[in-house]
Scaffold this active site. Structure first.
Site, short mmCIF file in Angstrom:
data_model
loop_
_atom_site.label_atom_id
_atom_site.label_comp_id
_atom_site.label_asym_id
_atom_site.label_seq_id
_atom_site.Cartn_x
_atom_site.Cartn_y
_atom_site.Cartn_z
N SER A 338 0.82 -1.21 0.00
CA SER A 338 0.00 0.00 0.00
C SER A 338 0.86 1.27 0.00
O SER A 338 1.61 1.51 -0.94
CB SER A 338 -0.95 -0.05 1.20
OG SER A 338 -1.94 0.95 1.11
N ASP A 349 10.55 5.36 -9.61
CA ASP A 349 10.14 5.83 -10.94
C ASP A 349 10.79 7.16 -11.31
O ASP A 349 11.08 7.42 -12.48
CB ASP A 349 8.62 5.99 -11.00
CG ASP A 349 7.91 4.68 -11.29
OD1 ASP A 349 8.59 3.63 -11.31
OD2 ASP A 349 6.68 4.69 -11.50
N LYS A 363 -0.56 -4.24 -3.10
CA LYS A 363 -1.83 -3.70 -2.59
C LYS A 363 -1.90 -2.24 -3.02
O LYS A 363 -1.48 -1.34 -2.30
CB LYS A 363 -1.90 -3.85 -1.07
CG LYS A 363 -3.31 -3.71 -0.47
CD LYS A 363 -3.67 -2.28 -0.21
CE LYS A 363 -5.01 -2.15 0.47
NZ LYS A 363 -5.42 -0.75 0.65
#
Length: 512
Positions: A338, A349, A363
């Protein structure tokens, strides 16, 4: 069910709830608690009716209307009238209906509200101890630093034999938590027996607000000379490498992390940071965004999308207060989920950090809670529904949620380092013992006899023929560095080596 991201309609949810009711009717162990289920004929008739209704619900699927679903539920409850209390049937049906939609959709009942507040607010009212059942005895695992329990002198290993004069023999952990916690400013008396002693002494403690410590460091330092107990965040002070372990994302996590970083930067020698998100189950999205924003100064951070891929919310980085120069390594594993995946994904990224470890849990869904306010809006809610409504999408375009049958999910590390399960277990065991706040005279850490740290000090493995041998033994002198010296944490070793290498490279190029 219109709000659920799957938009599966009322049919599948109704079928899931009816299945839960059928399991209630057909589970033999429950007939002791609900004696009417011992009468085979009406019980069998109810189960058969539930099978028929469930079949109709599955056949109708998405096309089932809300009014039709409610009518079928009424039929199911009427068929079981007199066998179990209606409140029990409603409870089981609701849990089953929502659980059938996805693993993260479910009910919040009144008994769940305290735990929900603790998870979302990061605080509770109590004395400040972690407890466990050790040999069936209620035992202090660790006092929390700078809490009433620590001030009262409670130590790891203390047995709590009574609470306010009531024996704790046979208590569950849940019952103990309910008895020890309570309103702020109230008093609780714990009957405490110190390990190795026979005497039980009463310790009177005033409950206060306990803020959960979600930002932890490399080593836990006890209080001394008027200085409160707290964390040292240096994993290698000589190389200028700091270490921060985030256990969850709470309202205060970002501020606590900022304070830790300020402490590391105080003398100007911070040259790299390891951000450990392993076994972090997540928490608040806002907290995750605040933390990622500390290190990324421009561009999108994360967005939420519906089932069709339409963007609902988009979060952008802010330039103010951002450190774009500090070298970062983020540790993740299968237990990172999460909000932890969001932070790792953003930093990976954007190229802001190297992500080291194993692929994360996957998740990546958003849950919203819809409360039933009761008869009046001023009353506390009687129940709530936690419903998955959206998914997260990272700056690189990846949706990290693990869909059924998917072969890609979660965050793939920049540097993948799998760790054998036994090494993980040994590392977790050692870390848990190192995180115990031990005052003067406290017993040393306890480790299983098979642990490498035990073997190092010359204790033999547990002999299965020796009935008197203890499975866990005291191991004095443990240090966090043992995780590295014993080779139990190759992921951490790799992150540390990476940052040291970058430090050397920067120095060679004329940097600091």
């Amino acid at each position: 069910m219109e709000t659920h991201i799957g938009r599966g309609g009322y049919g599948p949810a109704l079928a899931g709830g009816l299945l839960a009711l059928r399991q209630l009717a057909e589970t033999p162990e429950l007939r002791v608690e609900f004696p009417a289920l011992l009468d085979e004929a009406p019980r069998r008739a109810w189960a058969d009716e539930l099978v028929a209704l469930e079949s109709r619900a599955r056949e109708a699927g998405r096309g089932l209307k809300q009014s039709e679903a409610l009518a079928m539920l009424e039929e199911a409850l009427a068929a079981g009238d007199g066998l179990v209390p209606e409140s029990v049937s409603v409870h089981e049906f609701a849990d089953g209906a929502l659980a059938s939609l996805d693993p993260f959709t479910g009910m919040y009942w009144p008994a769940d509200l305290d735990e929900l507040r603790r998870a979302t607010q990061g605080a509770f009212f109590g004395v400040g101890i972690r407890i466990s059942l050790r040999d069936l005895a209620l035992t202090v695992s660790s006092p929390l630093a700078n809490t009433p329990a620590a001030d009262a002198g409670l130590q790891a290993g203390d047995q709590i034999v009574s609470v306010d004069g009531r024996s704790t023999a046979g208590w569950t952990l849940a019952r103990a938590v309910r008895a020890i916690t309570g309103p702020e400013g109230t008093r609780v008396v714990l009957g405490v027996r110190r390990e190795g002693e026979e005497e039980v002494r009463d310790v009177s403690i005033v409950r206060s607000r306990i803020d959960l410590d979600s930002v932890q460091g490399w080593s836990l330092l006890p209080a001394e000379a008027g200085v409160e107990a707290g964390w040292s965040h240096w994993i290698d002070a000589a190389a200028g490498i700091g270490y921060v372990r985030l256990t969850q994302f709470l309202p205060q996590t970002a501020d606590d992390l900022k304070a830790g970083l300020e402490g590391l930067r105080a003398d100007g020698s911070l040259h790299g940071l390891i951000l450990d998100l392993r076994f972090n189950p997540g928490g608040l999205l806002g907290s995750a965004i605040e933390i990622a924003d500390l290190f990324v100064d421009d561009g999108p951070l994360v967005e939420t999308i519906d089932a069709a891929g339409n963007v609902r919310d988009k979060y952008q980085a802010r330039r103010r207060g951002t450190d774009t120069e500090l070298p970062l390594a983020v540790l993740v594993n299968r237990g990172s989920a999460s909000a932890a995946e969001i932070v790792a994904g953003i930093l990976g990224d954007t190229g802001r950090a190297a992500v080291v470890g194993e692929r994360t849990y996957g998740k990546g869904s958003v849950q919203n809670v819809f409360w039933n306010p009761g008869e009046r809006s001023t009353r506390p809610p009687r129940w709530g529904m936690k419903v998955t409504t959206h998914h997260y999408r990272l700056p690189g375009g990846a949706v990290i949620h693990r869909a059924p049958g998917a072969d890609r999910w979660g965050i793939d590390p920049t540097i993948e380092i799998p760790v054998p399960d036994q090494f993980v277990a040994w590392g977790v065991e050692l870390r848990q013992e190192l995180d115990v706040l031990r005052g003067p005279g406290a017993a040393p850490p306890l480790l299983t006899r098979s642990h490498p740290a035990v073997q190092r000090v010359g204790l033999d493995p547990l002999d299965p023929q020796d009935e008197g041998a203890r499975e866990r033994v005291e191991v004095p002198g443990l240090q966090p560095e043992d995780l590295l010296d014993l080779g139990l944490d190759p992921q951490l070793e790799a992150a540390l080596l990476l940052l040291k290498t970058r430090r050397v490279e920067a120095a060679a190029l004329g940097g600091s």
